[in-house]
Write a protein that holds these residues in place. Structure first.
Motif, PDB file in Angstrom:
ATOM      1  N   PHE A 135      -1.514   4.251  18.377  1.00  0.00           N
ATOM      2  CA  PHE A 135      -1.380   2.823  18.645  1.00  0.00           C
ATOM      3  C   PHE A 135      -2.118   2.052  17.559  1.00  0.00           C
ATOM      4  N   PHE A 136      -1.389   1.185  16.870  1.00  0.00           N
ATOM      5  CA  PHE A 136      -1.985   0.284  15.879  1.00  0.00           C
ATOM      6  C   PHE A 136      -2.197  -1.070  16.555  1.00  0.00           C
ATOM      7  N   GLY A 137      -3.451  -1.498  16.670  1.00  0.00           N
ATOM      8  CA  GLY A 137      -3.763  -2.772  17.309  1.00  0.00           C
ATOM      9  C   GLY A 137      -4.654  -3.620  16.425  1.00  0.00           C
ATOM     10  N   GLY A 138      -5.053  -4.750  16.964  1.00  0.00           N
ATOM     11  CA  GLY A 138      -5.883  -5.622  16.128  1.00  0.00           C
ATOM     12  C   GLY A 138      -6.438  -6.793  16.889  1.00  0.00           C
ATOM     13  N   GLY A 139      -6.532  -7.929  16.191  1.00  0.00           N
ATOM     14  CA  GLY A 139      -5.887  -8.263  14.947  1.00  0.00           C
ATOM     15  C   GLY A 139      -4.360  -8.221  15.026  1.00  0.00           C
ATOM     16  N   THR A 140      -3.802  -8.295  13.837  1.00  0.00           N
ATOM     17  CA  THR A 140      -2.352  -8.237  13.673  1.00  0.00           C
ATOM     18  C   THR A 140      -2.039  -7.143  12.672  1.00  0.00           C
ATOM     19  N   PRO A 141      -1.723  -5.931  13.139  1.00  0.00           N
ATOM     20  CA  PRO A 141      -1.464  -4.842  12.196  1.00  0.00           C
ATOM     21  C   PRO A 141      -0.400  -5.187  11.153  1.00  0.00           C
ATOM     22  N   THR A 142       0.591  -5.957  11.561  1.00  0.00           N
ATOM     23  CA  THR A 142       1.682  -6.266  10.638  1.00  0.00           C
ATOM     24  C   THR A 142       1.315  -7.360   9.639  1.00  0.00           C
ATOM     25  N   MET A 143       0.021  -7.736   9.586  1.00  0.00           N
ATOM     26  CA  MET A 143      -0.465  -8.494   8.428  1.00  0.00           C
ATOM     27  C   MET A 143      -0.500  -7.593   7.194  1.00  0.00           C
ATOM     28  N   LEU A 144      -0.591  -6.286   7.415  1.00  0.00           N
ATOM     29  CA  LEU A 144      -0.481  -5.330   6.313  1.00  0.00           C
ATOM     30  C   LEU A 144       0.992  -5.042   6.040  1.00  0.00           C
ATOM     31  N   PRO A 145       1.332  -4.658   4.827  1.00  0.00           N
ATOM     32  CA  PRO A 145       2.711  -4.243   4.560  1.00  0.00           C
ATOM     33  C   PRO A 145       3.089  -3.072   5.467  1.00  0.00           C
ATOM     34  N   ALA A 146       4.331  -3.042   5.906  1.00  0.00           N
ATOM     35  CA  ALA A 146       4.781  -1.942   6.757  1.00  0.00           C
ATOM     36  C   ALA A 146       4.588  -0.595   6.072  1.00  0.00           C
ATOM     37  N   SER A 147       4.680  -0.567   4.752  1.00  0.00           N
ATOM     38  CA  SER A 147       4.470   0.680   4.020  1.00  0.00           C
ATOM     39  C   SER A 147       3.034   1.171   4.148  1.00  0.00           C
ATOM     40  N   ASP A 148       2.066   0.245   4.253  1.00  0.00           N
ATOM     41  CA  ASP A 148       0.672   0.647   4.461  1.00  0.00           C
ATOM     42  C   ASP A 148       0.483   1.268   5.845  1.00  0.00           C
ATOM     43  N   LEU A 149       1.109   0.686   6.853  1.00  0.00           N
ATOM     44  CA  LEU A 149       1.019   1.258   8.201  1.00  0.00           C
ATOM     45  C   LEU A 149       1.647   2.646   8.219  1.00  0.00           C
ATOM     46  N   ALA A 150       2.773   2.809   7.539  1.00  0.00           N
ATOM     47  CA  ALA A 150       3.424   4.117   7.475  1.00  0.00           C
ATOM     48  C   ALA A 150       2.545   5.123   6.739  1.00  0.00           C
ATOM     49  N   MET A 151       1.807   4.669   5.723  1.00  0.00           N
ATOM     50  CA  MET A 151       0.915   5.568   4.988  1.00  0.00           C
ATOM     51  C   MET A 151      -0.206   6.075   5.892  1.00  0.00           C
ATOM     52  N   ILE A 152      -0.779   5.202   6.708  1.00  0.00           N
ATOM     53  CA  ILE A 152      -1.822   5.616   7.644  1.00  0.00           C
ATOM     54  C   ILE A 152      -1.257   6.608   8.651  1.00  0.00           C
ATOM     55  N   LEU A 153      -0.045   6.336   9.131  1.00  0.00           N
ATOM     56  CA  LEU A 153       0.583   7.242  10.093  1.00  0.00           C
ATOM     57  C   LEU A 153       0.829   8.614   9.473  1.00  0.00           C
ATOM     58  N   ARG A 154       1.218   8.656   8.204  1.00  0.00           N
ATOM     59  CA  ARG A 154       1.410   9.945   7.528  1.00  0.00           C
ATOM     60  C   ARG A 154       0.104  10.718   7.452  1.00  0.00           C
ATOM     61  N   ALA A 155      -0.992   9.995   7.215  1.00  0.00           N
ATOM     62  CA  ALA A 155      -2.296  10.664   7.144  1.00  0.00           C
ATOM     63  C   ALA A 155      -2.671  11.266   8.497  1.00  0.00           C
ATOM     64  N   ILE A 156      -2.353  10.571   9.581  1.00  0.00           N
ATOM     65  CA  ILE A 156      -2.609  11.108  10.922  1.00  0.00           C
ATOM     66  C   ILE A 156      -1.803  12.379  11.136  1.00  0.00           C
ATOM     67  N   ASP A 157      -0.534  12.343  10.727  1.00  0.00           N
ATOM     68  CA  ASP A 157       0.333  13.514  10.888  1.00  0.00           C
ATOM     69  C   ASP A 157      -0.146  14.669  10.010  1.00  0.00           C
ATOM     70  N   ASP A 158      -0.537  14.367   8.764  1.00  0.00           N
ATOM     71  CA  ASP A 158      -1.015  15.411   7.861  1.00  0.00           C
ATOM     72  C   ASP A 158      -2.313  16.034   8.372  1.00  0.00           C
ATOM     73  N   THR A 159      -3.133  15.246   9.059  1.00  0.00           N
ATOM     74  CA  THR A 159      -4.454  15.709   9.481  1.00  0.00           C
ATOM     75  C   THR A 159      -4.405  16.475  10.786  1.00  0.00           C
ATOM     76  N   TRP A 160      -3.727  15.932  11.776  1.00  0.00           N
ATOM     77  CA  TRP A 160      -3.697  16.554  13.100  1.00  0.00           C
ATOM     78  C   TRP A 160      -2.311  17.076  13.504  1.00  0.00           C
ATOM     79  N   GLY A 161      -1.298  16.470  12.945  1.00  0.00           N
ATOM     80  CA  GLY A 161       0.060  16.731  13.415  1.00  0.00           C
ATOM     81  C   GLY A 161       0.380  15.794  14.566  1.00  0.00           C
ATOM     82  N   ILE A 162       1.567  15.235  14.558  1.00  0.00           N
ATOM     83  CA  ILE A 162       2.035  14.357  15.635  1.00  0.00           C
ATOM     84  C   ILE A 162       3.101  15.107  16.412  1.00  0.00           C
ATOM     85  N   LEU A 163       2.930  15.191  17.720  1.00  0.00           N
ATOM     86  CA  LEU A 163       3.848  15.935  18.560  1.00  0.00           C
ATOM     87  C   LEU A 163       5.263  15.351  18.494  1.00  0.00           C
ATOM     88  N   PRO A 164       6.288  16.185  18.553  1.00  0.00           N
ATOM     89  CA  PRO A 164       7.653  15.652  18.667  1.00  0.00           C
ATOM     90  C   PRO A 164       7.763  14.769  19.911  1.00  0.00           C
TER      91      PRO A 164
END
Length: 419
Positions: A99-128
């Motif tokens: 969950f991305f909360g805030g604040g307003t997460p979409t004040m960041l570029p959507a590509s930045d949010l996707a980059m953070i999500l990739r790091a979460i997946d690379d680090t822990w793995g995201i369940l299907p």
């Protein structure tokens, strides 16, 4: 200004935020079996709403840090977090909700949010099938950014609608055009995103008719989920000062109760069912609401583990709670130097865990078992049923489900079960 951080033990200098003694047990369960989620706090807003005491910052309030660098800072914390949990002996588990909360997460570029999500997946793995949500303001997304979010792995969006009535939005310092809401809901649906709308009621000057207008406008968008929160005027906020000076009336508790009852009626009639005191999910043709309930928020109410990323973010893992330093500059300095961003922590004892379990689980439909209540307090359930606060038929099945009146008095019900 944002509210102060809790007062507790300082975070350990060695960064091992979860004591090894606690890491072997998560609320008495096998820690490897406890679901694990990630919350990402994005502390930026275009304007500060007068009622808000969240840890958020406008451009003029940022000193010593750039918003453009935030995604990289968050990724550094995620990488550090995995190492810390491994060293603490906490089993590494794949992520079931983000969950991305805030604040307003979409004040960041959507590509930045996707980059953070990739790091979460690379680090822990995201369940299907994991639920991946971002909050957004109606004026902070467009078709392109929503497509980027969907392609980046997001499957749910929660819009801060708050009201459909211009004078209510003005009192709340919300700047979006209410006519923008149905547009962005439709754009999100085109991308296959589940949509939640967040509403606030009992704003100073808001009438019952105003609130019905907002409910009707929200339902016209046909969202999957609706949250409705009663406004709390916090000390230290601009609205709090205006109420204290008599420039705005304080919210009326009786009117707030009427508004809650109206919300439950209107949403129920439209095919939405409450599953938590302030949340309703659309009922599918098979009669189920589980697919549209906020699984991430349910994880808080059910006492699951989560790591909170970002300035001022709170975490809870294996019976230990902690929170990060608040200002984005202080946070950046910590993570870039390889230090823990944590400001303080507390290890939860059995009594606190019991109190919090009742306080949170009682809010969720079907979550609290009668058997979880201490023997000396179970006799009070009959009295709560007689007063119309607890559902009698659910109690026969061994569950504590609040009635409509009970939801209005949820904290009082819990106090009676705890005393």
């Amino acid at each position: 200004m944002p509210s102060a951080l809790p007062i507790a033990d300082p975070a350990p200098a060695d960064g091992l935020i979860v004591p090894r003694a606690a890491a072997g047990s998560a609320a008495g369960s096998d820690p490897a079996a406890v679901p694990f989620g990630v919350y990402v706090h994005v502390p930026f807003c275009r304007v500060r709403c007068g009622y808000c005491d969240f840890n958020t910052y406008t451009a003029s309030e940022l000193r010593g840090v750039r918003r453009d660098d935030y995604a990289g800072h968050a990724v550094r914390e995620i990488e550090w977090a995995a190492t810390v949990l491994d060293r603490s002996g906490v089993p590494r588990r794949p992520v079931s909700t983000v969950f991305f909360g805030g604040g307003t997460p979409t004040m960041l570029p959507a590509s930045d949010l996707a980059m953070i999500l990739r790091a979460i997946d690379d680090t822990w793995g995201i369940l299907p099938g994991a639920e991946v949500t971002t909050e957004a303001n109606p004026d902070s997304v467009d078709a392109s950014s929503l497509q980027t979010l969907r392609e980046g792995g997001f499957n749910r969006i929660s819009y801060g609608m708050q009201s459909a009535v211009p004078h209510v939005l003005a009192t709340l310092d919300r700047t979006h055009d209410p006519l923008r809401v149905p547009v962005v809901v439709d754009l999100a649906k085109q991308q296959g995103l589940d949509v939640s709308l967040d509403l606030i009621y009992s704003t100073p000057g808001e009438s019952l008719d105003d609130w019905r207008t907002s409910l009707d406008a929200a339902l016209a968008c046909e969202p999957d989920h609706v949250s409705a929160y009663s406004l709390i005027v916090e000390d230290g906020t601009a609205m709090g000062r205006m109420v204290a000076r008599g420039e705005l009336p304080a919210p009326d508790d009786d009117l707030a109760a009427d508004m809650y009852e109206l919300a439950d009626q209107v949403l129920g009639d439209a095919g939405y069912s409450w599953y938590e005191v302030s949340n309703w999910a659309r009922v599918d043709a098979d009669g189920g609401t589980a697919r549209h309930a906020s699984r991430h928020n349910l994880s808080y109410w059910k006492g699951h583990d989560w790591w909170g990323v970002g300035p001022g973010a709170h975490s809870a893992v294996a019976g230990t709670r902690w929170w990060n330093v608040k200002h984005p500059a202080a946070y950046a300095n910590r993570v870039l130097s390889g230090e823990s961003p944590a400001a303080g922590r507390e290890v939860i004892d059995d009594e606190t865990r019991y109190v919090e379990r009742l306080l949170l689980a009682a809010r969720v439909r079907g979550e609290l078992a009668t058997s979880e209540i201490r023997q000396e307090a179970r006799g009070r359930v009959a009295g709560l049923i007689a007063r119309g606060l607890v559902d009698g038929s659910a109690a026969v099945r061994g569950r504590i489900d609040l009635t409509l009146q009970g939801r209005l008095l949820a904290d009082a019900v819990v106090r009676e079960l705890l005393d």
